[in-house]
Design an enzyme around this catalytic site. Structure first.
Site, PDB file in Angstrom:
ATOM      1  CE  LYS A 144      51.682 -22.098 -44.779  1.00 15.03           C
ATOM      2  NZ  LYS A 144      51.409 -20.932 -44.526  1.00 15.03           N
ATOM      3  CB  SER A 172      53.734 -18.315 -42.800  1.00 15.25           C
ATOM      4  OG  SER A 172      52.472 -18.157 -42.968  1.00 15.25           O
ATOM      5  CB  SER A 222      50.631 -16.469 -45.351  1.00 18.03           C
ATOM      6  OG  SER A 222      51.542 -16.387 -43.448  1.00 18.03           O
TER       7      SER A 222
HETATM    8  N1  GLN Z   1      52.801 -12.626 -40.742  1.00 16.82           N
HETATM    9  C1  GLN Z   1      51.415 -13.067 -40.066  1.00 16.82           C
HETATM   10  C2  GLN Z   1      51.462 -13.691 -39.098  1.00 16.82           C
HETATM   11  O1  GLN Z   1      52.328 -13.698 -38.201  1.00 16.82           O
HETATM   12  C3  GLN Z   1      50.163 -13.808 -41.058  1.00 16.82           C
HETATM   13  C4  GLN Z   1      50.086 -15.421 -41.201  1.00 16.82           C
HETATM   14  C5  GLN Z   1      49.407 -15.830 -42.128  1.00 16.82           C
HETATM   15  O2  GLN Z   1      49.151 -15.263 -43.266  1.00 16.82           O
HETATM   16  N2  GLN Z   1      49.783 -17.287 -41.914  1.00 16.82           N
HETATM   17  O3  GLN Z   1      50.032 -14.038 -38.384  1.00 16.82           O
END
Ligand code: GLN
Length: 492
Positions: free
Chosen positions: A81, A156, A180
């Protein structure tokens, strides 16, 4: 050998050992998939094709000379990532503000992959600075769900999940601050593990919310996830929050069986807002668990209703502080020809960050500002303790918890992007594990008639990854699911 890219890491290792395939063949197989299909999927922000081929050929030469010790990830291409630092490889966090940033060092997780001679295949797309649940907030382009190109891959870590689902990589690294890894794994029909906070070093991970962030693996099978976890886990003196807890042989652990395991199902996870198809699949699994001689019981996590509010206060507060470093001075984007210092800061940040990141910075700054700190940030910290206590209490009665990873199936591109609150609500089952710091595994348990995947989430006590993987592996074996052929693949 045909369809090398369909093999699991374990099968790839065996094929290499038996000299059925060369390291070069393996690298070629995935690079070819990427060339053929990533135009449609958009999982990668950059691909290290030349380097990977050269490294694979070097490995072949060494292996023939008898100079190479084969470890579990030797020669295995792994995607990373783009919020995880890679020496000499652009690391953008899918943000314009870091568009040309090349880190001078590797994150510890990446370094540990390299110590086994794994090949860093490329950097995957994600929501900007990992803020989002659909990969649509990327500053560059949106990744599509390989199982249905009209739908989001989740986020994400959408690129990391999508590249595994499209068979463009056998495994990848993602990060999980509030779901995420688990949510995109569920949306793409692959396996993803969020380790315990501190199980994997955060050194070299570009910080979003430092008290929640953790790096973890995606792969096609639970056992492959176990292999990658073992490689990256463990104490690192460069991250003081990494744990001394010994790293187990997670692969061996997967075979220990689940007879007599006490499994809890939180009633709060099966209530309103849960998609019917997901609910049905979860109920079917609970029946199968009983057949596997697990005992099942309903449990309660009464503070779940505060989870989203608590998470979005803590995550944005920490983000607003972490993102203050992007000021155009030391690295990253700087606005051209500013009139003075103040304008340089303002324009650099206004031009460099996307809308979602700006929203988080504003929310977080507000929650931390004097006069509001006690009412928001401090209070959120207290509720976080209550959420954690909910878990500690249920884990006195049961070994593990199971439930849905997400309340809904993968949604259409564009469907939620203009309504941030709706997007945030999709994280309802995942964020509490981050608040409590406990591990969570998501694995596919069904595909709907439309071919959309359903993810099962398994949570357990701190540092009990082995137990999660054991149950995950047992369910995977019992179901014997296969990911449907991808619609856009050439007929073979
Ligand atoms: N969807 C969550 C957010 O927008 C989680 C993001 C993540 O785990 N990086 O913060």
């Amino acid at each position: 050998m045909s369809e090398i890219w369909r093999l699991s890491i374990e099968e790839l290792q065996k094929a290499i050992r038996d000299r059925m395939v060369s390291f070069r063949d393996v690298a070629d197989a995935y690079l070819t998939r990427i060339r053929e299909y990533d135009g449609e999927v958009g999982a990668f922000l950059s691909v290290q094709a030349d380097t990977v081929l050269k490294q694979a050929e070097d490995l072949d030469r060494k292996y023939h000379r008898g100079d190479l010790r084969l470890e579990s990830l030797t020669g295995i291409p792994i995607a990373v990532k783009d919020v995880i630092s890679t020496e000499g490889i652009r690391t953008t966090c899918a943000s314009r503000i870091l568009e040309n940033y090349v880190p001078p060092y590797d994150a510890t997780a990446v370094q540990r992959l390299k110590e086994q001679n794994a090949l860093i295949l490329g950097k995957t797309n994600c929501d900007e600075f990992a803020m989002g649940s659909s990969t649509e907030t990327s500053g560059f382009f949106t990744t599509r769900n390989p199982l249905d190109l009209e739908r989001v891959p989740g986020g994400s870590s959408g690129g990391s999940a999508a590249c595994v689902a499209a068979w463009e990589a056998p495994a990848s690294l993602g990060t999980d601050t509030g779901g995420s890894i688990r949510q995109p794994a569920a949306f793409c029909g692959v396996v993803g593990l969020k380790p315990t906070y501190g199980r994997v070093s955060r050194y070299g991970l570009v910080a979003f919310a430092s008290s929640l962030d953790v790096i973890g693996p995606f792969a096609n099978t639970v056992r492959d996830v176990a292999i990658v976890l073992k490689a990256i886990a463990g104490k690192d003196r460069r991250d003081s929050t990494s744990s001394h807890q010994p790293v187990e042989d997670y692969l061996l652990e997967t075979d220990k069986g689940v007879k007599g395991m006490r499994v809890g199902i939180p009633s709060e996870w099966l209530g309103s807002g849960l998609d019917d198809a997901i609910k049905e699949s979860i109920q079917l699994i609970t029946k199968r668990l009983q057949k596997m001689d697990c005992s099942l019981q309903e449990v309660h996590l009464p503070h779940t209703k505060y989870a989203i509010a608590t998470y979005y206060l803590i995550a944005t507060a920490e983000a607003s502080s972490n993102l203050a470093r992007y000021d155009g001075v030391k690295y990253g984007y700087r606005t051209p020809r500013p009139a003075d210092l103040e304008e340089m800061y303002r324009k650099t940040r206004s031009e460099g960050f996307g809308d979602e990141v700006k929203r988080r910075i504003m929310l977080g700054t507000y929650a931390l500002s004097s006069g509001y700190y006690d009412a928001f940030y401090l209070k959120a910290g207290k509720v976080r303790t209550l959420v954690t206590q909910d878990y500690l209490k249920v884990f006195e009665e049961v070994d593990l918890l199971v439930g849905p990873t997400t309340p809904i199936l993968p949604f259409k591109l564009g469907e939620k992007i203009s309504d941030p609150l709706e997007m945030y609500l999709t994280d309802v089952y995942t964020v509490t594990a981050n608040l409590a710091g406990i591990p969570g595994l998501s694995l596919p348990i069904a595909f709907t008639s439309a071919g959309l995947p359903v993810g099962l989430q398994i949570l357990g006590p701190h540092f009990q990854e082995a137990k999660l993987l054991r149950l995950g592996h047992a369910i995977e074996q019992d179901l014997g699911l296969e990911r449907p052929r991808l619609a856009f693949e050439k007929a073979v």
